[in-house]
Structures are given as structure tokens and as C-alpha cells.
Scaffold this motif. Structure first.
Motif, mmCIF file in Angstrom:
data_model
loop_
_atom_site.group_PDB
_atom_site.id
_atom_site.type_symbol
_atom_site.label_atom_id
_atom_site.label_comp_id
_atom_site.label_asym_id
_atom_site.label_seq_id
_atom_site.Cartn_x
_atom_site.Cartn_y
_atom_site.Cartn_z
ATOM 1 N N HIS A 93 0.862 -1.190 0.000
ATOM 2 C CA HIS A 93 0.000 0.000 0.000
ATOM 3 C C HIS A 93 0.891 1.230 0.000
ATOM 4 O O HIS A 93 1.811 1.340 0.813
ATOM 5 N N LYS A 94 0.615 2.143 -0.917
ATOM 6 C CA LYS A 94 1.434 3.346 -1.072
ATOM 7 C C LYS A 94 0.551 4.581 -0.889
ATOM 8 O O LYS A 94 -0.561 4.658 -1.442
ATOM 9 N N VAL A 95 1.037 5.549 -0.111
ATOM 10 C CA VAL A 95 0.369 6.852 0.014
ATOM 11 C C VAL A 95 1.270 7.892 -0.644
ATOM 12 O O VAL A 95 2.405 8.106 -0.211
ATOM 13 N N VAL A 96 0.767 8.496 -1.692
ATOM 14 C CA VAL A 96 1.535 9.491 -2.445
ATOM 15 C C VAL A 96 1.093 10.891 -2.019
ATOM 16 O O VAL A 96 -0.101 11.183 -1.966
ATOM 17 N N THR A 97 2.056 11.733 -1.716
ATOM 18 C CA THR A 97 1.762 13.100 -1.295
ATOM 19 C C THR A 97 1.914 14.053 -2.473
ATOM 20 O O THR A 97 2.961 14.096 -3.124
ATOM 21 N N LEU A 98 0.853 14.777 -2.770
ATOM 22 C CA LEU A 98 0.896 15.858 -3.749
ATOM 23 C C LEU A 98 -0.149 16.867 -3.321
ATOM 24 O O LEU A 98 -1.303 16.511 -3.081
ATOM 25 N N ASP A 99 0.250 18.106 -3.178
ATOM 26 C CA ASP A 99 -0.605 19.109 -2.548
ATOM 27 C C ASP A 99 -1.427 19.867 -3.581
ATOM 28 O O ASP A 99 -0.996 20.891 -4.115
ATOM 29 N N LEU A 100 -2.639 19.378 -3.848
ATOM 30 C CA LEU A 100 -3.517 20.066 -4.795
ATOM 31 C C LEU A 100 -4.124 21.330 -4.202
ATOM 32 O O LEU A 100 -4.754 22.103 -4.927
ATOM 33 N N SER A 101 -3.911 21.559 -2.892
ATOM 34 C CA SER A 101 -4.394 22.810 -2.306
ATOM 35 C C SER A 101 -3.614 24.005 -2.850
ATOM 36 O O SER A 101 -4.071 25.148 -2.763
ATOM 37 N N THR A 102 -2.459 23.735 -3.443
ATOM 38 C CA THR A 102 -1.670 24.839 -4.006
ATOM 39 C C THR A 102 -2.343 25.456 -5.236
ATOM 40 O O THR A 102 -2.066 26.595 -5.586
ATOM 41 N N ILE A 103 -3.224 24.695 -5.894
ATOM 42 C CA ILE A 103 -3.973 25.283 -7.011
ATOM 43 C C ILE A 103 -5.402 25.611 -6.609
ATOM 44 O O ILE A 103 -6.071 26.404 -7.280
ATOM 45 N N GLY A 104 -5.886 25.013 -5.519
ATOM 46 C CA GLY A 104 -7.197 25.365 -4.991
ATOM 47 C C GLY A 104 -8.332 25.031 -5.939
ATOM 48 O O GLY A 104 -8.285 24.082 -6.694
ATOM 49 N N GLY A 105 -9.381 25.856 -5.856
ATOM 50 C CA GLY A 105 -10.509 25.709 -6.755
ATOM 51 C C GLY A 105 -11.547 24.706 -6.324
ATOM 52 O O GLY A 105 -12.478 24.402 -7.081
ATOM 53 N N SER A 106 -11.430 24.155 -5.101
ATOM 54 C CA SER A 106 -12.377 23.160 -4.627
ATOM 55 C C SER A 106 -12.593 23.308 -3.130
ATOM 56 O O SER A 106 -11.663 23.629 -2.378
ATOM 57 N N ALA A 107 -13.820 23.032 -2.690
ATOM 58 C CA ALA A 107 -14.106 23.053 -1.260
ATOM 59 C C ALA A 107 -13.368 21.950 -0.512
ATOM 60 O O ALA A 107 -13.231 22.011 0.711
ATOM 61 N N LEU A 108 -12.884 20.949 -1.236
ATOM 62 C CA LEU A 108 -12.169 19.859 -0.574
ATOM 63 C C LEU A 108 -10.708 20.186 -0.312
ATOM 64 O O LEU A 108 -10.059 19.513 0.497
ATOM 65 N N THR A 109 -10.174 21.202 -0.996
ATOM 66 C CA THR A 109 -8.757 21.543 -0.834
ATOM 67 C C THR A 109 -8.533 22.981 -0.386
ATOM 68 O O THR A 109 -7.399 23.342 -0.060
ATOM 69 N N ASP A 110 -9.562 23.797 -0.365
ATOM 70 C CA ASP A 110 -9.442 25.191 0.063
ATOM 71 C C ASP A 110 -10.323 25.408 1.289
ATOM 72 O O ASP A 110 -11.559 25.401 1.178
ATOM 73 N N PRO A 111 -9.731 25.595 2.476
ATOM 74 C CA PRO A 111 -10.526 25.746 3.701
ATOM 75 C C PRO A 111 -11.390 27.002 3.708
ATOM 76 O O PRO A 111 -12.294 27.127 4.548
ATOM 77 N N ASN A 112 -11.131 27.918 2.786
ATOM 78 C CA ASN A 112 -11.931 29.142 2.718
ATOM 79 C C ASN A 112 -13.221 28.960 1.927
ATOM 80 O O ASN A 112 -14.069 29.862 1.889
ATOM 81 N N ILE A 113 -13.360 27.804 1.263
ATOM 82 C CA ILE A 113 -14.585 27.504 0.507
ATOM 83 C C ILE A 113 -15.391 26.489 1.313
ATOM 84 O O ILE A 113 -14.924 25.372 1.537
ATOM 85 N N PRO A 114 -16.578 26.848 1.776
ATOM 86 C CA PRO A 114 -17.353 25.906 2.587
ATOM 87 C C PRO A 114 -17.873 24.727 1.778
ATOM 88 O O PRO A 114 -18.185 24.854 0.596
ATOM 89 N N VAL A 115 -17.951 23.571 2.433
ATOM 90 C CA VAL A 115 -18.549 22.386 1.815
ATOM 91 C C VAL A 115 -20.063 22.573 1.799
ATOM 92 O O VAL A 115 -20.667 22.811 2.853
ATOM 93 N N PRO A 116 -20.701 22.487 0.634
ATOM 94 C CA PRO A 116 -22.164 22.658 0.572
ATOM 95 C C PRO A 116 -22.882 21.573 1.374
ATOM 96 O O PRO A 116 -22.468 20.413 1.363
ATOM 97 N N GLU A 117 -23.938 21.968 2.044
ATOM 98 C CA GLU A 117 -24.726 21.012 2.811
ATOM 99 C C GLU A 117 -26.135 20.873 2.252
ATOM 100 O O GLU A 117 -27.002 20.263 2.875
ATOM 101 N N GLN A 118 -26.338 21.429 1.062
ATOM 102 C CA GLN A 118 -27.592 21.263 0.347
ATOM 103 C C GLN A 118 -27.285 20.857 -1.083
ATOM 104 O O GLN A 118 -26.251 21.220 -1.636
ATOM 105 N N GLU A 119 -28.180 20.091 -1.676
ATOM 106 C CA GLU A 119 -27.984 19.625 -3.044
ATOM 107 C C GLU A 119 -27.942 20.800 -4.005
ATOM 108 O O GLU A 119 -28.738 21.739 -3.900
#
Length: 234
Positions: free
Chosen positions: A69-95
Motif C-alpha cells: 500500500h502506497k500513500v503518495v503526497t501531492l498538494d492540490l491545495s496549491t492550485i485550490g478551486g475546490s471546497a475539498l482543498t481550500d478551507p476558505n470555501i465551505p462544503v455545501p450542505e444542500q444539493e
């Protein structure tokens, strides 16, 4: 020789399996094992906010008996653009309609490319990924056309492919509903209580119960007619 889900198996072969720690990828790992593959699992620490999935992926890989099992580290937060990688973008809780803000730009393209590289090193001609085009969040990199295009590229761009050793990208869940996926996994002995799907799970892996991923997961267990084993935050 035997056939399972359209795949012909003649002898034990190596497969690279993308494992996130979530419901779908855990099911795919179980499927690959059931086909007789020696499984090499790979996960990605890409700057996601739901980091509890990484420990889940490691634990699941160990319990399912992968070769490595391999865990590869690559930081996609450096490009952002998603609520999953940018803590300033809230995760939607409504469809929401359209492609949601939880889409991570080019994520599956990047992940499959790295898995492809490891497959070449291992001389493994099979890669498994748990994308789904039925009960999914509208992500463009979960569609059959994307998987087909990537497979074509993989055979053009690699030493294995140019030597005539066909590389195959397997997406065995792509046409299944979430309920069908759960039923298939349970038949293979998957314990879904061990999986983490929530986009904003806490450090213990407990789900919020409100995000899009939690909603699809809940609906899946209802479709499957089984109790939801997910641990939720209070």
C-alpha cells in the motif's frame, strides 16, 4: 479461465487499485481481490480536508491483504478551486445543480497518471478505480468517456503499451447505483463501517451527515435495504 463482470481471468496477475478509504474504492478493492489479482493499493494525500480517509484507506488495504500500500503526497491545495482543498470555501450542505464546488480540478486524471506510473514499474497491466456515473455528484472525471479516453492515452504514452502489453483501466462500478454497489460489496465481505466518505469528517472519521457525499451514502444504504453503519457526529 473464469469470467466475472466481463473480465476474463486465466492466472494471477498484478493490479494497481486506487483506494481512497471510501465506500466505492473499498468495494473495488474487494472486487479486484475476488478476481484473483495480487493487489497493490495506492492512496493520495492531496491536501484534502477530510484526511481521516487516509487512515481508513491504510487500514482497509491491510485488512484486505494487499501486497503493498502506497500513500503518495501531492498538494492540490496549491492550485485550490475546490471546497475539498481550500478551507476558505465551505462544503455545501444542500444539493446543488451542475458541477459542484467539491469537484477537485483534474483529480482523477492526476491520480490515474500516478497509478499508471506505478503500474509500469510493477509491470501491472490492470488498474482499478471506483468511479461511478449513476449515483455521483456530477464530476466530469467519473464518466465512461473519461475512462475510455484515459485508457487510450495510457496505451499510447507508456513503454508497456508501445510493447504491445495492453493496459486496461477497470471501472467495475461505473454503471451501478449506490445501493447495487453496497450489495455487491457486502456479498464480498466488505465492512462499510470501516469506510470514510464524508467531505468534512472529523479526526475520528465520523461523518457530518449533511454533505453531498453523506447524502449519496445514506441513500445507497436505503436502496440496498440494509442499516447504515456510518458513525455520525452528534
Amino acid at each position: 479461465m473464469f469470467v466475472y463482470m466481463g473480465l476474463e481471468m486465466t492466472s494471477k496477475k498484478k493490479a494497481v487499485v486506487l483506494v481512497s478509504g471510501g465506500l466505492d474504492s473499498t468495494t473495488v478493492l474487494a472486487i479486484a481481490h475476488s478476481l484473483g489479482y495480487d493487489c497493490y493499493s495506492i492512496s493520495f494525500d492531496y491536501g484534502q480536508r477530510h484526511r481521516a480517509e487516509l487512515q481508513a484507506a491504510t487500514d482497509i488495504a491491510k485488512r484486505q491483504g494487499v501486497v503493498a500500500h502506497k500513500v503518495v503526497t501531492l498538494d492540490l491545495s496549491t492550485i485550490g478551486g475546490s471546497a475539498l482543498t481550500d478551507p476558505n470555501i465551505p462544503v455545501p450542505e444542500q444539493e446543488t445543480s451542475g458541477i459542484p464546488i467539491t469537484y477537485v480540478p483534474a483529480r482523477n486524471t492526476v491520480f490515474l497518471s500516478i497509478a499508471l506510473g506505478w503500474a509500469e514499474v510493477l509491470e501491472a497491466q490492470d488498474i482499478f478505480i471506483g468511479v461511478n456515473a449513476v449515483d455521483y455528484s456530477g464530476y466530469p472525471d467519473c464518466r465512461p468517456a473519461f475512462i475510455s479516453a484515459f485508457e487510450t492515452m495510457a496505451n499510447l504514452a507508456t513503454k508497456l503499451g508501445t510493447e504491445g502489453r495492453q493496459l486496461t483501466i477497470h471501472a467495475p462500478l461505473i454503471d451501478l447505483t449506490k445501493g447495487e454497489i453496497i450489495n455487491k460489496g457486502m456479498a464480498l465481505g466488505v465492512d462499510y463501517a470501516e469506510t470514510v466518505s464524508c467531505y468534512q469528517a472529523d479526526g475520528a472519521g465520523r461523518a457530518c451527515g449533511k454533505c453531498d457525499s453523506c447524502r449519496l451514502r445514506k441513500e445507497g444504504f436505503a436502496q440496498a435495504g440494509v442499516d447504515d453503519p456510518t458513525p455520525y457526529q452528534s
